[in-house]
Motif scaffolding. Sequence first.
Motif, PDB file in Angstrom:
ATOM      1  N   THR A   9       0.788  -1.349   0.071  1.00  0.00           N
ATOM      2  CA  THR A   9       0.214   0.020   0.013  1.00  0.00           C
ATOM      3  C   THR A   9       0.774   1.184   0.209  1.00  0.00           C
ATOM      4  OG1 THR A   9      -0.118  -0.165   2.237  1.00  0.00           O
ATOM      5  CG2 THR A   9      -1.945  -1.109   1.064  1.00  0.00           C
ATOM      6  N   LYS A  10       2.100   1.238   0.538  1.00  0.00           N
ATOM      7  CA  LYS A  10       2.969   2.230   0.323  1.00  0.00           C
ATOM      8  C   LYS A  10       3.480   2.205  -1.172  1.00  0.00           C
ATOM      9  CE  LYS A  10       6.841   4.835   2.433  1.00  0.00           C
ATOM     10  NZ  LYS A  10       7.933   4.574   3.424  1.00  0.00           N
ATOM     11  N   VAL A  11       3.062   2.775  -1.998  1.00  0.00           N
ATOM     12  CA  VAL A  11       3.396   2.977  -3.510  1.00  0.00           C
ATOM     13  C   VAL A  11       4.434   3.969  -3.820  1.00  0.00           C
ATOM     14  CG1 VAL A  11       2.637   2.869  -5.817  1.00  0.00           C
ATOM     15  CG2 VAL A  11       0.963   1.755  -4.081  1.00  0.00           C
ATOM     16  N   MET A  12       5.548   3.568  -3.946  1.00  0.00           N
ATOM     17  CA  MET A  12       6.626   4.695  -4.784  1.00  0.00           C
ATOM     18  C   MET A  12       6.179   4.874  -6.110  1.00  0.00           C
ATOM     19  SD  MET A  12       8.366   4.945  -2.021  1.00  0.00           S
ATOM     20  CE  MET A  12       8.813   4.311  -0.502  1.00  0.00           C
ATOM     21  N   SER A  13       6.465   6.065  -6.481  1.00  0.00           N
ATOM     22  CA  SER A  13       6.141   6.511  -7.786  1.00  0.00           C
ATOM     23  C   SER A  13       7.046   7.418  -8.276  1.00  0.00           C
ATOM     24  CB  SER A  13       4.786   6.918  -8.210  1.00  0.00           C
ATOM     25  OG  SER A  13       4.479   8.049  -7.104  1.00  0.00           O
ATOM     26  N   VAL A  14       6.929   7.652  -9.628  1.00  0.00           N
ATOM     27  CA  VAL A  14       7.630   8.827 -10.380  1.00  0.00           C
ATOM     28  C   VAL A  14       6.661   9.624 -11.077  1.00  0.00           C
ATOM     29  CG1 VAL A  14      10.098   7.932 -10.378  1.00  0.00           C
ATOM     30  CG2 VAL A  14       8.288   7.330 -12.206  1.00  0.00           C
ATOM     31  N   LYS A  15       7.206  11.121 -11.532  1.00  0.00           N
ATOM     32  CA  LYS A  15       6.347  11.609 -12.108  1.00  0.00           C
ATOM     33  C   LYS A  15       6.761  11.753 -13.668  1.00  0.00           C
ATOM     34  CE  LYS A  15       5.132  14.705  -8.252  1.00  0.00           C
ATOM     35  NZ  LYS A  15       5.793  15.161  -7.140  1.00  0.00           N
ATOM     36  N   PRO A  16       5.711  12.139 -14.537  1.00  0.00           N
ATOM     37  CA  PRO A  16       6.036  12.130 -16.026  1.00  0.00           C
ATOM     38  C   PRO A  16       6.994  13.197 -16.389  1.00  0.00           C
ATOM     39  CG  PRO A  16       3.519  12.331 -15.637  1.00  0.00           C
ATOM     40  CD  PRO A  16       4.370  12.234 -14.121  1.00  0.00           C
ATOM     41  N   ASP A  17       7.207  14.229 -15.653  1.00  0.00           N
ATOM     42  CA  ASP A  17       8.206  15.311 -15.892  1.00  0.00           C
ATOM     43  C   ASP A  17       9.487  15.053 -15.096  1.00  0.00           C
ATOM     44  OD1 ASP A  17       6.981  16.860 -17.944  1.00  0.00           O
ATOM     45  OD2 ASP A  17       5.710  17.848 -16.359  1.00  0.00           O
ATOM     46  N   ASP A  18       9.698  14.083 -14.314  1.00  0.00           N
ATOM     47  CA  ASP A  18      11.086  13.688 -13.783  1.00  0.00           C
ATOM     48  C   ASP A  18      11.833  13.388 -14.765  1.00  0.00           C
ATOM     49  OD1 ASP A  18       9.983  14.046 -11.089  1.00  0.00           O
ATOM     50  OD2 ASP A  18       9.529  12.129 -10.715  1.00  0.00           O
ATOM     51  N   LYS A 117       2.402 -10.410 -20.015  1.00  0.00           N
ATOM     52  CA  LYS A 117       4.120 -10.394 -19.609  1.00  0.00           C
ATOM     53  C   LYS A 117       4.388  -8.959 -18.864  1.00  0.00           C
ATOM     54  CE  LYS A 117       4.895 -12.776 -23.707  1.00  0.00           C
ATOM     55  NZ  LYS A 117       5.058 -12.863 -25.086  1.00  0.00           N
ATOM     56  N   VAL A 118       3.979  -8.845 -17.755  1.00  0.00           N
ATOM     57  CA  VAL A 118       4.235  -7.658 -16.874  1.00  0.00           C
ATOM     58  C   VAL A 118       4.695  -8.257 -15.399  1.00  0.00           C
ATOM     59  CG1 VAL A 118       2.650  -6.003 -17.740  1.00  0.00           C
ATOM     60  CG2 VAL A 118       1.711  -7.494 -16.142  1.00  0.00           C
ATOM     61  N   ARG A 119       5.392  -7.553 -14.613  1.00  0.00           N
ATOM     62  CA  ARG A 119       5.956  -8.152 -13.443  1.00  0.00           C
ATOM     63  C   ARG A 119       5.224  -7.499 -12.364  1.00  0.00           C
ATOM     64  NH1 ARG A 119      12.551  -7.956 -13.836  1.00  0.00           N
ATOM     65  NH2 ARG A 119      12.625  -9.468 -15.559  1.00  0.00           N
ATOM     66  N   ARG A 120       4.506  -6.395 -12.390  1.00  0.00           N
ATOM     67  CA  ARG A 120       3.723  -5.728 -11.423  1.00  0.00           C
ATOM     68  C   ARG A 120       2.496  -5.163 -12.049  1.00  0.00           C
ATOM     69  NH1 ARG A 120       7.222  -3.663 -13.459  1.00  0.00           N
ATOM     70  NH2 ARG A 120       9.054  -4.329 -12.293  1.00  0.00           N
ATOM     71  N   LEU A 121       1.387  -5.339 -11.001  1.00  0.00           N
ATOM     72  CA  LEU A 121       0.101  -4.624 -11.411  1.00  0.00           C
ATOM     73  C   LEU A 121      -0.423  -3.498 -10.413  1.00  0.00           C
ATOM     74  CD1 LEU A 121      -1.565  -7.975 -11.860  1.00  0.00           C
ATOM     75  CD2 LEU A 121      -0.819  -6.552 -13.902  1.00  0.00           C
ATOM     76  N   PRO A 122      -0.594  -2.409 -10.808  1.00  0.00           N
ATOM     77  CA  PRO A 122      -1.098  -1.345 -10.070  1.00  0.00           C
ATOM     78  C   PRO A 122      -2.517  -1.522  -9.581  1.00  0.00           C
ATOM     79  CG  PRO A 122       0.165  -0.262 -12.061  1.00  0.00           C
ATOM     80  CD  PRO A 122      -0.156  -1.813 -12.228  1.00  0.00           C
ATOM     81  N   VAL A 123      -2.783  -1.430  -8.466  1.00  0.00           N
ATOM     82  CA  VAL A 123      -4.123  -1.656  -7.720  1.00  0.00           C
ATOM     83  C   VAL A 123      -5.050  -0.544  -7.730  1.00  0.00           C
ATOM     84  CG1 VAL A 123      -5.576  -2.622  -6.073  1.00  0.00           C
ATOM     85  CG2 VAL A 123      -3.164  -3.704  -6.668  1.00  0.00           C
ATOM     86  N   GLU A 129      -7.784   5.523  -8.558  1.00  0.00           N
ATOM     87  CA  GLU A 129      -6.829   6.270  -8.044  1.00  0.00           C
ATOM     88  C   GLU A 129      -5.931   4.982  -7.470  1.00  0.00           C
ATOM     89  OE1 GLU A 129      -8.590  10.047  -5.572  1.00  0.00           O
ATOM     90  OE2 GLU A 129      -9.009   8.090  -4.757  1.00  0.00           O
ATOM     91  N   ILE A 130      -4.699   4.998  -7.649  1.00  0.00           N
ATOM     92  CA  ILE A 130      -3.715   3.943  -7.259  1.00  0.00           C
ATOM     93  C   ILE A 130      -3.535   3.620  -5.775  1.00  0.00           C
ATOM     94  CG2 ILE A 130      -1.691   5.231  -7.344  1.00  0.00           C
ATOM     95  CD1 ILE A 130      -0.387   2.693  -8.569  1.00  0.00           C
ATOM     96  N   VAL A 131      -3.978   2.473  -5.255  1.00  0.00           N
ATOM     97  CA  VAL A 131      -4.077   2.354  -3.878  1.00  0.00           C
ATOM     98  C   VAL A 131      -3.039   1.244  -3.494  1.00  0.00           C
ATOM     99  CG1 VAL A 131      -6.384   3.181  -3.566  1.00  0.00           C
ATOM    100  CG2 VAL A 131      -6.041   0.693  -4.274  1.00  0.00           C
ATOM    101  N   GLY A 132      -2.415   0.555  -4.340  1.00  0.00           N
ATOM    102  CA  GLY A 132      -1.559  -0.540  -4.205  1.00  0.00           C
ATOM    103  C   GLY A 132      -0.723  -1.010  -5.165  1.00  0.00           C
ATOM    104  N   ILE A 133      -0.087  -1.801  -5.168  1.00  0.00           N
ATOM    105  CA  ILE A 133       0.671  -2.524  -6.246  1.00  0.00           C
ATOM    106  C   ILE A 133       1.202  -4.019  -5.771  1.00  0.00           C
ATOM    107  CG2 ILE A 133       3.107  -1.928  -5.539  1.00  0.00           C
ATOM    108  CD1 ILE A 133       3.558  -1.193  -8.931  1.00  0.00           C
ATOM    109  N   VAL A 134       0.830  -4.791  -7.010  1.00  0.00           N
ATOM    110  CA  VAL A 134       1.068  -6.085  -6.483  1.00  0.00           C
ATOM    111  C   VAL A 134       2.224  -6.672  -7.583  1.00  0.00           C
ATOM    112  CG1 VAL A 134       0.002  -8.602  -6.729  1.00  0.00           C
ATOM    113  CG2 VAL A 134      -1.185  -6.729  -5.718  1.00  0.00           C
TER     114      VAL A 134
END
Length: 148
Positions: A9-18, A117-123, A129-134
């Motif tokens: 539930t603690k989802v790390m992310s980046v921004k499009p303009d990073d 063929k993906v390693r992770r799925l945003p929840v 809204e993104i509330v987690g990642i699996v």
Amino acid sequence: MKTKEIMTTKVMSVKPDDFAGEALSRLFRLKISGLPVIDEKGKLVGMFTEKEILTKVLPSYVEKVGIFRYEENPKAIKQKVIALASLKVKDIMRKDVVVVDEDTTLCEAAHLMLSQKVRRLPVLNASKEIVGIVARVDVVKALFEEYK
């Protein structure tokens, strides 16, 4: 079992303009292979992963024949690596993101990971809204713990 029971539930992310170089450094620091890209409104707009980096820096895929052409020129690769630092995440990220909701079953999540063929799925929640990642490891671990 549902994704909401195993997601991080603690989802790390980046921004499009990073800058891509900074985002890549973040992957290294976190020891993960990909991050969701979240816009200023908090919406998921892409995924920034090692696969996209390799595709940008190394060879190109020849889609029609499915051949992977390697570049043996180290100078060309070095130039692409250097150029990567000044690119934005939005220029590299995968825009077609496979997602699940909180009530997706583990078997459904596993099927999506394998078929897409993906390693992770945003929840995502009902408001998209993104509330987690699996991650794959989460699914494998949960399946084996549940059925052993």
